[in-house]
Design an enzyme around this catalytic site. Structure first.
Site, PDB file in Angstrom:
ATOM      1  N   SER A 127       0.831  -1.208   0.000  1.00 40.30           N
ATOM      2  CA  SER A 127       0.000   0.000   0.000  1.00 40.30           C
ATOM      3  C   SER A 127       0.860   1.251   0.000  1.00 40.30           C
ATOM      4  CB  SER A 127      -0.918  -0.007   1.210  1.00 40.30           C
ATOM      5  OG  SER A 127      -0.186   0.433   2.342  1.00 40.30           O
ATOM      6  N   LYS A 128       0.184   2.369  -0.232  1.00 38.64           N
ATOM      7  CA  LYS A 128       0.884   3.650  -0.285  1.00 38.64           C
ATOM      8  C   LYS A 128       1.606   3.943   1.022  1.00 38.64           C
ATOM      9  CE  LYS A 128      -2.068   5.798  -3.641  1.00 38.64           C
ATOM     10  NZ  LYS A 128      -2.663   6.999  -4.159  1.00 38.64           N
ATOM     11  N   ARG A 129       1.034   3.468   2.110  1.00 43.89           N
ATOM     12  CA  ARG A 129       1.592   3.763   3.436  1.00 43.89           C
ATOM     13  C   ARG A 129       2.784   2.870   3.768  1.00 43.89           C
ATOM     14  NH1 ARG A 129       0.011   8.558   5.364  1.00 43.89           N
ATOM     15  NH2 ARG A 129      -1.854   9.002   4.194  1.00 43.89           N
ATOM     16  N   ASP A 130       2.878   1.706   3.103  1.00 41.53           N
ATOM     17  CA  ASP A 130       3.916   0.746   3.474  1.00 41.53           C
ATOM     18  C   ASP A 130       5.305   1.319   3.371  1.00 41.53           C
ATOM     19  OD1 ASP A 130       2.301  -1.296   4.194  1.00 41.53           O
ATOM     20  OD2 ASP A 130       2.195  -2.159   2.187  1.00 41.53           O
ATOM     21  N   VAL A 164       7.590   3.808  -2.160  1.00 38.79           N
ATOM     22  CA  VAL A 164       6.638   3.099  -3.028  1.00 38.79           C
ATOM     23  C   VAL A 164       6.240   3.962  -4.220  1.00 38.79           C
ATOM     24  CG1 VAL A 164       5.657   1.544  -1.303  1.00 38.79           C
ATOM     25  CG2 VAL A 164       4.660   3.778  -1.622  1.00 38.79           C
TER      26      VAL A 164
END
Ligand code: GLU
Length: 508
Positions: free
Chosen positions: A264-267, A275
């Protein structure tokens, strides 16, 4: 005759492009070039509520950085312009009207409250009700109301949407190059909105209409769109374009480095790797997200890594230039299963590419890194340093930290090395070493090594008693390539100056 290959990358400008999106663009590009086809960039911006300023520019810059060139699209035009959906509004209206005329779609006047009310109820299967063949006649639409009622609502300008009429209990088959035939029962689909009350189509309609009008031969996109594909197939049928329907290829998900789940974008920020291809600053919150470019990655390495994330060449080869990727790529070799992203492997690729560059070219890149630290340097010297340290570098940004001692004398000294190696007699020993070095007229690596080793033999000392302290004086730690190489590159004067400085600074 087979259709000419025309593929498109169709992002929505809802924020920065995630690496999964870059991979979709890359596979489209590789596939089109491999088949002498055309690659199109289309911006799908019909959902104005999700529009994020700056994202279109970000998408274009990201593709440029990666070397993914498009032949038609936003910014460059082409025979099917415009390529931004918000500029194609009239086109979609015409096809929606046709669907309504042919009774494949209908007008729905339900208010948000009425829709909520319906969804709160459960069907005989215990699932929340959907807007579909079972419920549509209990709702407020042009199928349940008579024409007088509908005309009255229209006259009173009551807002309405247009929904597709999905038939009950038929099998819709999506023929996917990667997944084979995917059969879906139409009863699992709902009567999706295809045209909104704001006068704009939804993604589904605009996407299908544009793919048809732009003569797209293959739809290559992420797996998250597979659930929408049956609806798209139905739209092709309803619009009478079944024979022109593109082939579908839904790419596997990108998974987190550990465990399952979508990357995900947050990872990135959570797990410490970017990312996004380029750095992104959220225009509303001002929050910054790291990018591969700014983190010291070469676009060639980034692209090579992405290409192998879901596609395999069927050989052991790992390093591919863009041209080699084009030659080897095929959709048949794209895997069905999700591809696990590996930050370590990405670094490994970068390391390989850093070490494949011409030393002059790499020096240019390292020079930029030094500029960021306000360090100016002599070109010849930089080229020599580059050649010496490159094999120790994974990221371009490592250069300013890994090789800093070539440009600045250490200001601090590693305390652990001091504790272990700095002895009471070290200052005297280093004084003797300085005298010795001073006497070397041709201050090159071989001469330094020869003289220092001979000195050690004479003193009956081991390398380990002297070299770590010598290194500490020049580098400030126990790191770096051959000490004799470092010393010869620094030159006699600087070497002696640094030893002197260390002797005066380090007090046991
Ligand atoms: N606009 C969709 C997206 O943002 C495109 C999906 C497709 O390629 O059909 O990903």
């Amino acid at each position: 005759m087979t259709k000419p290959v025309r593929v498109r990358f169709a992002p929505s400008p809802t924020g920065p492009l995630h690496i999964g999106g870059v991979r979709t663009a890359l596979y489209n590009y590789l596939f089109s070039k491999k088949n002498n086809g055309t690659f199109i960039l289309r911006i799908e911006d019909t959902d104005q509520t999700r529009f994020v300023p700056g994202s279109e520019e970000y998408i274009i810059k990201s593709l440029q950085w990666c070397g993914i060139k498009y032949d038609e699209g936003v910014g460059i035009g082409g025979p099917y312009a415009p390529y931004r959906q918000s500029e194609r509004k009239v086109i979609y209206k015409e096809f929606t009207d046709k669907l309504v005329e042919n009774a494949y779609a209908y007008l729905a006047f339900d208010t948000p409250e009425e829709l909520d009310e319906m969804r709160k109820k459960k069907g005989t299967d215990g699932q929340p009700l959907q807007y579909n063949a079972v419920t549509r006649l209990q709702m407020k639409n042009s199928l349940s109301l008579n024409s007088d009622e509908v005309n009255k609502l229209l006259k009173n300008q009551v807002p309405y949407v247009i929904r597709i009429k999905v038939p009950e209990n038929i099998i819709i088959t999506v023929d996917d190059i990667i997944r084979g035939k995917v059969d879906v029962n139409s009863s699992t689909l709902d009567d999706k909105v295809i045209f909104k009350s704001d006068g704009l189509p939804t993604y589904h309609l605009a996407n299908v209409v544009d793919d048809f009008l732009m003569k797209i031969s293959h739809v290559i996109r992420g797996e998250e769109w597979l659930p929408s594909a049956p609806l798209h197939v139905l739209l092709y049928k309803y619009l009478g374009w079944e024979n022109e329907m593109p082939a579908f290829a839904h790419l596997p998900l990108l998974l987190k480095p550990e465990g399952n789940g979508k990357l995900s974008k947050r990872d990135g920020d959570k797990l410490g790797f970017p990312v996004f291809p380029l750095e992104w600053t959220d225009p509303v919150s001002g929050e910054k997200y790291a990018g591969y470019r700014e983190s010291g990655y070469l676009p060639q390495a980034f692209v090579n890594m992405l290409a192998l994330l879901g596609w395999n060449p069927g050989t052991e080869q790992e390093i591919f230039s863009m041209q080699q990727l084009i030659e080897s790529f095929s959709l048949e070799r794209v895997n069905k299963a999700g591809a696990r992203f590996s930050p370590e492997k990405t670094k490994w690729f970068n390391h390989q590419y850093i070490n494949m560059l011409e030393v002059e070219q790499l020096s240019d890149l390292f020079e930029n890194e030094l500029k960021k630290e306000n360090i100016k340097t002599d070109r010849d010297y930089l080229v020599k340093v580059t050649a010496l340290v490159r094999e120790r570098i994974n990221l371009l940004t490592d250069f300013a930290t890994e090789a800093i001692y070539f440009f600045k004398a250490p200001e601090t000294y590693d305390t652990k090395v001091i504790k272990e190696k700095w002895k009471e007699n070290s200052p005297d020993l280093l004084q003797e070493l300085m005298d010795l070095l001073n006497g070397i007229s041709d201050f090159n690596e071989q001469n330094i090594e020869f003289e220092v080793k001979e000195f050690l033999v004479k003193k009956g000392m081991s390398l380990g008693q002297v070299l770590p302290v010598f290194r500490l004086c020049l580098v400030g730690s126990n790191k770096g390539p051959s000490l004799f190489q470092i010393s010869s590159l620094l030159g006699k004067e600087e070497t002696i100056r640094r030893i002197n400085k260390a002797v005066n600074t380090i007090k046991k």
